[in-house]
Design an enzyme around this catalytic site. Structure first.
Site, PDB file in Angstrom:
ATOM      1  N   SER A   1      37.515  40.259  30.130  1.00 56.36           N
ATOM      2  CA  SER A   1      37.239  39.540  31.362  1.00 56.36           C
ATOM      3  C   SER A   1      36.328  40.392  32.232  1.00 56.36           C
ATOM      4  O   SER A   1      36.497  41.603  32.316  1.00 56.36           O
ATOM      5  CB  SER A   1      38.553  39.262  32.094  1.00 56.36           C
ATOM      6  N   ALA A   2      35.371  39.753  32.889  1.00 58.48           N
ATOM      7  CA  ALA A   2      34.395  40.527  33.672  1.00 58.48           C
ATOM      8  C   ALA A   2      34.945  40.960  35.026  1.00 58.48           C
ATOM      9  O   ALA A   2      34.683  42.061  35.491  1.00 58.48           O
ATOM     10  CB  ALA A   2      33.121  39.713  33.867  1.00 58.48           C
ATOM     11  N   HIS A   3      35.747  40.087  35.655  1.00 56.44           N
ATOM     12  CA  HIS A   3      36.093  40.397  37.047  1.00 56.44           C
ATOM     13  C   HIS A   3      37.151  41.497  37.175  1.00 56.44           C
ATOM     14  O   HIS A   3      37.455  41.927  38.281  1.00 56.44           O
ATOM     15  CB  HIS A   3      36.513  39.130  37.802  1.00 56.44           C
TER      16      HIS A   3
ATOM     17  N   THR B   1      26.604  24.767  28.837  1.00 53.23           N
ATOM     18  CA  THR B   1      25.497  25.671  29.160  1.00 53.23           C
ATOM     19  C   THR B   1      26.035  27.037  29.548  1.00 53.23           C
ATOM     20  O   THR B   1      26.962  27.146  30.345  1.00 53.23           O
ATOM     21  CB  THR B   1      24.676  25.081  30.323  1.00 53.23           C
TER      22      THR B   1
ATOM     23  N   CYS C   1      59.172  35.494  45.528  1.00 47.40           N
ATOM     24  CA  CYS C   1      58.594  34.958  46.753  1.00 47.40           C
ATOM     25  C   CYS C   1      57.075  34.941  46.702  1.00 47.40           C
ATOM     26  O   CYS C   1      56.432  34.207  47.412  1.00 47.40           O
ATOM     27  CB  CYS C   1      59.028  35.788  47.949  1.00 47.40           C
TER      28      CYS C   1
END
Lengths: 201, 423
Positions: free
Chosen positions: B208-210, B246, B334
């Site tokens: 994953s890039a983030h 795309t 929570c």
């Protein structure tokens, strides 16, 4: 807010709701003016998220402002009233506020028991007891009414506590409570198989 | 509102690296072409993808055509599990995953079960590690896929991926079969571990890039040549028909840039972050009583500290810290949408009441020793305040007691599966 648990003489009744496993525990202590039927003082401790803490704090303020609140009025406080005074809570936090009034009612029930006002005891309906199976108090009540008067038979009907045994003491307590409520304190008039040992509560 | 920010939630997401943004900019602006088109504008976009893929493939030690871009790590996980299962339905029906996988994998089990597959969730030890003996027990000739995360996103515990790969390889040789395939979700571990797919011994890797200072909305899956995968998204047939739609050109460019920056700085960052993490961990244990470490004490990503602070609730702590500009995370119910506490921490044998008091610090590129000191200055006071209003007094040894029960449950679990005979 309390920094030390109060001594017995400093309060008239107390109530606890929730369990650490569920994520919220509230404990309240009340000082009650029996003559005026008024709550004079409200002390609390809360384990829980910010909303839970804020709700209990606001509830204590609502009860004790203006020199204390009549018990009749206090019993009518709903989570919505607390939320309103707080200026609103996010939707997914609403559930955190429902324990405050329950703890208050538990403490008042304690008071009613201590002062032999059994007719005033309030029965809670919908608290989820077992977060795994989502069994509520109402489910337990129904099971008892249908004749399941011990843990094994209630479990057979509701699966409560299977895989979550932590809630079993609470379930047993509820079974005892509803059994006494519907079938009398000693198990008179109870449906078949009333062979239950009553524990000192 | 501007206030000092001390970001300790790098496992949730990371800030975009300015260099990455710079690399992406042209593809957000003038080089906006569709890479499927033959005119120059399209070819420019396509060249950018080819270059980016080359960069990523070099880091993974694979061929560029073995990498597929997806919209996220979740999609990559979905593709790995569903795609392999559906494509190899006639070869077997068992899929094995660990209990602490990302939801992108665990959520697949419901779908797979409906499609006639059997999904085995392997239990995790109290130290947070998957025991490969338990995997051996669960492997059958019908097993087509095993998926074990490289490091879970809550405790950062590093799973023995190479060891597990050995077990699987032996099993394949014994059965002279190419199955099961081995997938790992390395999105949390990327930037800290060696991502070379041959060294890892895996057939598929999710990235994953983030999580590595790249943009959101882009991830990818390495798929070893020869592994048959069905697409889960259909359309124009982009990316060798494996993932239509795309391509996210700026995302892909940013992803490659982010990964290569992480690789370049891996060694120094690893040491720098680990030093700060250790200081934070030591400081917490020194200044706060009744704290339990979650995850493996040593085999852990260098940027993770996950502790349970007993008698108080994680979300209350989170908000107090937030007030001071310290951003952390918690496994408390929570804080989740579902009201269920963290399944990862529960899988490690933690009682619910411990999980509710869990708090996760994840450090990163922007973290400095000043941030760590700031936390250590304020956290003990917050804990003290919340403990003063808490009605609880939990037993530190509760976990031990509980775990005796868990051990028993695990034995029962294996008996139920009928697997104890094979051991």
């Amino acid at each position: 807010m309390l920094l030390e648990d109060p001594k017995r003489a400093e309060y008239d009744s107390e109530g606890v709701v929730g369990s650490p496993a569920c994520g919220d525990v509230m404990r309240v202590w009340l000082k009650i003016d029996a003559k005026k039927d008024k709550i004079k003082s409200f002390k609390w401790r809360t384990f829980g998220c910010a909303s839970a803490i804020a709700s209990t704090s606001m509830l204590s303020l609502m009860i004790t402002e203006k020199g204390g609140m009549k018990i009749e009025k206090a019993l009518k406080i709903k989570p919505q009233d607390i939320i309103k005074r707080l200026g609103g809570l996010p939707d997914r936090k609403i559930h955190c506020s429902v324990l405050g009034d329950k703890a208050l009612r538990a403490a008042l029930n304690d008071w009613f028991k201590k002062t032999n006002q059994f007719d005033r005891i309030i029965v809670e309906g919908t608290q989820v007891i077992d977060p795994n199976t989502k069994v509520t108090e109402a489910d337990i009540e129904e099971a008892v009414l249908e004749g399941a008067i011990d843990l094994a038979s209630v479990q057979k009907r509701t699966k409560v506590g299977i895989g979550y045994p932590e809630c079993l003491p609470k379930v047993e307590e509820l079974i005892r409570f509803y059994r006494e409520k519907y079938f009398g304190p000693e198990g008179h008039n109870s449906p078949p198989a009333p062979s239950l040992k009553l524990r000192e509560g | 509102m501007s206030r000092e920010q001390h970001y300790f939630d790098h496992a949730a997401t990371t800030p975009l690296d300015p260099e990455v943004l710079q690399a992406m900019m042209p593809y957000l602006k003038e080089k906006f072409g569709n890479p499927s088109n033959l005119y120059e504008l399209g070819r420019t976009a396509n060249r950018a993808i080819v270059e980016a893929t080359k960069t990523i493939a070099e880091i993974l030690g694979c061929r560029p055509d073995e990498f597929v871009y997806t919209s996220s790590a979740t999609e990559a996980d979905n593709l790995a599990i569903l795609g392999v299962a559906r494509a190899n339905k006639d070869k077997g029906n068992r899929v094995i995953v660990s209990q602490i996988e990302h939801k992108g994998i665990l959520a697949m089990s419901e779908i797979l079960k409906k499609e006639g597959f059997e999904v085995i969730e392997l239990p995790i030890g109290e130290d947070g590690l998957l025991n490969h003996l338990e995997l051996e027990k669960a492997l059958t000739p019908q097993t087509i896929l095993v998926s074990v995360t490289s490091a879970d996103s809550e405790t950062g515990t590093l799973q023995p991926i190479a060891e597990i790969a050995e077990v699987i390889k032996k099993f394949r040789v014994k059965n002279s079969s190419p199955f099961p395939y081995f997938h790992t979700d390395a999105s949390q571990a990327a930037g800290y571990i060696d991502l070379n797919v041959d060294k890892l011994g895996v057939d598929m890797v999710t990235l994953s890039a983030h999580k590595i200072y790249g943009p959101k909305g882009i991830g990818g899956l390495y798929i070893r040549r020869g592994v048959s995968v069905n697409p889960i998204i259909y359309g124009g047939g982009q990316q060798n028909r494996l993932r239509s739609g795309t391509e996210n050109v700026p995302g892909i460019v940013g992803f490659a840039k982010a990964l290569s920056l992480c690789e370049k700085n891996k060694k120094t960052e690893y040491a720098r972050i680990k030093k700060m993490r250790d200081a934070l961990e030591k400081g917490i244990f020194k200044s706060i009583p009744k704290v339990v470490l979650n995850g493996h004490p040593k085999l852990r990503l260098p940027n993770f500290v996950n502790v349970s602070i007993l008698d108080i609730e994680g979300e209350a702590m989170l908000l107090y810290l937030d007030e001071l500009g310290i951003i952390v995370n918690t496994g408390s119910a929570c804080n989740s949408q579902s009201l269920e506490p963290s399944y990862v921490l529960t899988a490690l044998g933690n009682p619910y009441e411990f999980v509710h008091g869990s708090i996760r610090f994840t450090l990163g590129k922007t973290t400095t020793m000043t941030d760590v000191k700031y936390v250590l200055k304020h956290l003990p006071g917050i804990v003290k305040k919340l403990r003063e209003i808490s009605p609880l007094n939990l037993d530190l040894n509760q976990k031990e007691k509980r775990n005796e029960k868990t051990r028993h449950n695990k034995q029962t679990y294996w008996k139920l599966l009928g697997l104890h005979k094979t051991s």
